[in-house]
Design an enzyme around this catalytic site. Structure first.
Site, short mmCIF file in Angstrom:
data_model
loop_
_atom_site.label_atom_id
_atom_site.label_comp_id
_atom_site.label_asym_id
_atom_site.label_seq_id
_atom_site.Cartn_x
_atom_site.Cartn_y
_atom_site.Cartn_z
N ARG A 106 17.37 2.41 10.28
CA ARG A 106 17.00 1.10 10.46
C ARG A 106 18.40 -0.15 10.76
NH1 ARG A 106 14.44 -0.31 5.01
NH2 ARG A 106 13.59 -2.23 6.21
N ARG B 282 11.50 4.58 -2.90
CA ARG B 282 10.73 4.46 -1.60
C ARG B 282 11.24 5.30 -0.53
NH1 ARG B 282 10.54 -2.09 -1.49
NH2 ARG B 282 12.22 -1.75 -0.07
N ARG C 11 12.24 -10.21 14.49
CA ARG C 11 13.22 -9.28 14.39
C ARG C 11 13.96 -9.20 15.89
NH1 ARG C 11 13.11 -5.82 10.19
NH2 ARG C 11 11.21 -5.23 8.93
#
Length: 216
Positions: free
Chosen positions: A171, A160, A88
């Site tokens: 995010r 979720r 990431r």
């Protein structure tokens, strides 16, 4: 064939990794899937990762890097792998380089899926999952035959915690700040290939194969 599929949450990395596995028998290594399983199973890792993931935050590098290295030592990755969700950050990418050197392996390509933010939020917030068998649906793009119920087992579908619009937006902001520099990191190595991530899954897959040097 050793690949990284790079792209923000909901860019379609998981879908394309499964297609690559079907054709080339190279497994998808999804750190997100591994971490979600740990949360569901209540493992020590899951207890650390669960609250962070629910808040749209990343799990510490040392934990994720250890997970990936252990996975790359397993027999089914002998023919190659597709990394999905890792690395990431440039720091993780450096760690991956050292890891692959220890394992005597190297990357063939880094494929970046490019998708507008508005599309990413719509994809993620519309996703619904069966808590019983893991089947995945989308309220508009891939709805179940009966609203809110799994086609296979009739369990009630759930959203979720990390698929709510608010968490997705957090995010994406974090991705832009921390993960986008990976493009520069891999471009300098001559490994980066950009692919338009909007369109039919089949068409996108063909472009990914070309980028990886495996055209039809």
């Amino acid at each position: 064939m050793n690949l990284i599929l790079l792209g923000p949450p909901n860019a379609g990395k998981g879908t394309q990794a499964k297609k690559l596995y079907a054709d080339f028998h190279i497994p998808q290594i999804s750190t997100g899937d591994i971490l979600r399983k740990a949360v569901k199973d209540g493992t020590a890792l899951g207890k650390v990762a669960g609250p962070l993931m629910a808040a749209g935050q990343y799990v510490p590098d040392d934990v994720v890097i250890g997970i990936v290295e252990e996975r790359l030592k397993e027999p089914d990755v002998a023919k190659g792998f597709v990394l999905d969700g890792f690395p990431r950050t440039p720091g993780q990418a450096d760690a991956l380089d050292r890891m692959l050197e220890r394992l005597g392996r190297q990357l063939n390509a880094v494929v970046s899926l490019e998708v507008p933010h508005s599309t990413l939020v719509e994809r993620g917030s519309g996703r619904r999952v069966c808590p019983n068998d893991g089947s995945v649906y989308h309220v508009t793009q891939n709805p179940p035959k009966r609203a809110g119920l799994c086609d296979k087992c009739s369990s009630e579908l759930v959203q979720r915690e990390d698929d709510t619009p608010e968490v997705i937006e957090r995010r994406l902001r974090k991705y832009d700040a921390e993960t986008s520099p990976l493009k520069d990191f891999y471009a300098k190595k001559g490994l980066l290939k950009s692919v338009d991530g909007v369109g039919s899954p089949e068409g996108i897959y063909e472009e990914i194969k070309k980028a990886a040097g495996r055209p039809s």
